[in-house]
Design a protein around this motif. Structure first.
Motif, short mmCIF file in Angstrom:
data_model
loop_
_atom_site.label_atom_id
_atom_site.label_comp_id
_atom_site.label_asym_id
_atom_site.label_seq_id
_atom_site.Cartn_x
_atom_site.Cartn_y
_atom_site.Cartn_z
N ASN A 22 1.98 -1.64 -9.73
CA ASN A 22 0.93 -2.00 -10.41
C ASN A 22 1.74 -2.55 -11.09
N ARG A 23 0.82 -4.54 -11.07
CA ARG A 23 1.86 -5.76 -11.89
C ARG A 23 1.04 -5.69 -13.38
N ASP A 24 0.86 -5.75 -14.59
CA ASP A 24 0.39 -6.19 -15.73
C ASP A 24 -0.66 -8.06 -15.55
N ARG A 25 -0.05 -8.45 -14.57
CA ARG A 25 -0.95 -9.77 -13.90
C ARG A 25 -0.96 -10.27 -12.69
N ARG A 68 -8.51 -10.53 -5.96
CA ARG A 68 -8.86 -10.17 -7.30
C ARG A 68 -9.57 -8.89 -6.37
N PHE A 69 -9.42 -8.65 -5.03
CA PHE A 69 -9.43 -7.46 -4.06
C PHE A 69 -7.91 -6.65 -4.30
N MET A 70 -7.01 -6.88 -4.55
CA MET A 70 -6.19 -6.24 -5.04
C MET A 70 -6.15 -4.89 -6.70
N GLU A 71 -7.02 -6.35 -7.52
CA GLU A 71 -6.92 -5.44 -8.86
C GLU A 71 -8.23 -4.44 -8.12
N LEU A 72 -9.27 -4.10 -7.75
CA LEU A 72 -9.68 -2.89 -7.14
C LEU A 72 -8.56 -1.91 -6.46
N TYR A 73 -7.98 -2.64 -5.69
CA TYR A 73 -7.50 -2.04 -4.62
C TYR A 73 -6.47 -0.54 -5.48
N ARG A 74 -5.88 -1.45 -7.16
CA ARG A 74 -5.03 -1.48 -7.36
C ARG A 74 -5.60 0.55 -8.71
N THR A 75 -6.38 -0.38 -8.90
CA THR A 75 -7.03 0.77 -9.60
C THR A 75 -7.71 1.68 -8.47
N ILE A 76 -8.01 2.06 -7.45
CA ILE A 76 -7.69 3.63 -7.30
C ILE A 76 -6.48 4.37 -6.20
#
Length: 258
Positions: free
Chosen positions: A221-224, A139-147
Motif C-alpha cells: 500500500n502507498r499513500d501516493r 492507474r491500474f495499480m490503484e485498482l489492484y491495491r484495492t482488491i
C-alpha cells in the motif's frame, strides 16, 4: 459475427463457471458474489488468483491444475477466446477455476478489498502511446491495491521490452519490493515450473526468437503512487492477429448491452 463465434457465446451462457456482467447491470444491480467468491462459488477458503487479459485462459487453467489449493479466475473482454479455457476446465471437471468476462477497469465491481491474493498479467498490449491503458500503470495499480490482500503479489510476463522497462521503472520509483526480475526468463536459471506454462501468444514470440521478460513484486500500500518519468524506445514489431478495431467494437458492444 461468424457462426462459430456465436456458438461459443451460446456455450458460455450455459457454463456454470463463466460470469458475464455488462456495465448496465453492474450499475443497477451490482455483483452478488463480490466479497463472497470463496463462500458462494468455490466453497472453500483457498487464496484467489486472477489472470488479467487471460485470452484463451492458458494460465488460469494451467495454474489451477498445478495448485488445487488455490482458486483461479481468468478475466478478459474477448469471450470467443475465453471459451477455450472455459470449455477445457469444464470438461476436466475442475472446481478451482472460473472465468469473468469484463473489462479490467471494472475489476473493483467484482472483488472486495483484500479478496485477491495474487494477480498475473500475461502478455498484455503494451499500450506504448497511452499510459493510462497500460495494465501496469499507476492507474491500474490503484485498482489492484484495492482488491489485493496486504503484501499481495503481481506477476508480469511480456514479450515487450517497452512494457517491461516501463513496469520495472514504475516498481522502482514506488519502492515496491521485487521478488524476481529478468529480461530473459528461459535463460535466467529460475527453477519454477509455473513459469513454463506458455500462452498462445508467448509461443509465437518464442518461435520468432524473442526473449520473454518477467517480473514479480509485492504491491504494498502507498499513500501516493508516482508515475515514472522515463523515455522508452518503442518496440519495433507488432503483435500477431490483434485487431484493435474489432476488439474495441466488441468491448463497446458488451459494455452497452442491457
Amino acid at each position: 459475427m461468424g457462426k462459430n463465434k456465436l456458438q461459443k457465446f451460446d456455450d458460455m451462457n450455459l457454463y456454470p463457471h463463466v460470469f458475464q456482467y455488462p456495465f448496465s447491470i453492474l450499475q443497477n444491480e451490482g455483483f452478488d458474489m463480490k466479497g463472497k467468491w470463496n463462500s458462494i462459488f468455490f466453497k472453500n477458503d483457498h487464496p484467489i488468483v486472477l489472470e488479467l487479459g487471460c485470452g484463451k485462459g492458458e494460465y488460469a487453467v494451467g495454474l489451477a491444475r498445478k495448485y488445487p489449493n488455490k482458486n483461479f479466475i481468468g478475466i478478459d473482454i474477448k469471450g470467443a477466446r475465453m471459451w477455450t479455457g472455459a470449455k477445457e476446465s469444464l470438461q476436466s471437471g475442475m472446481k478451482n477455476v472460473a472465468f469473468l468476462r469484463t473489462t479490467i477497469e471494472l475489476i473493483t465491481y467484482f472483488f472486495s478489498p483484500g479478496e485477491v491474493s495474487e494477480i498475473w498479467i500475461t502478455f498484455p498490449d503494451p499500450q506504448m502511446k497511452k499510459v493510462r491503458k497500460r495494465l501496469t500503470s499507476t492507474r491500474f495499480m490503484e485498482l489492484y491495491r484495492t482488491i489485493l490482500k496486504p503484501n499481495g503479489i503481481i506477476h508480469l510476463k511480456s514479450d515487450s521490452n517497452f512494457l517491461f522497462t516501463y513496469t520495472c521503472e514504475m516498481v522502482k520509483v514506488n519502492h515496491y519490493p521485487i521478488i524476481f526480475q529478468t529480461e530473459d526468463l528461459y535463460h535466467s536459471g529460475l527453477k519454477d515450473d509455473i513459469l513454463n506454462i506458455k500462452t498462445f501468444y508467448e509461443q509465437q514470440w518464442l518461435d520468432r526468437g524473442l526473449t520473454i521478460k518477467y517480473i514479480s513484486f509485492i504491491c504494498e500500500n502507498r499513500d501516493r503512487l508516482i508515475e515514472p518519468n522515463i523515455e522508452i524506445e518503442y518496440d519495433n514489431y507488432r503483435s500477431f492477429n490483434r485487431s484493435k478495431r474489432s476488439e474495441n467494437k466488441e468491448k463497446n458492444k458488451f459494455l452497452n448491452k442491457d
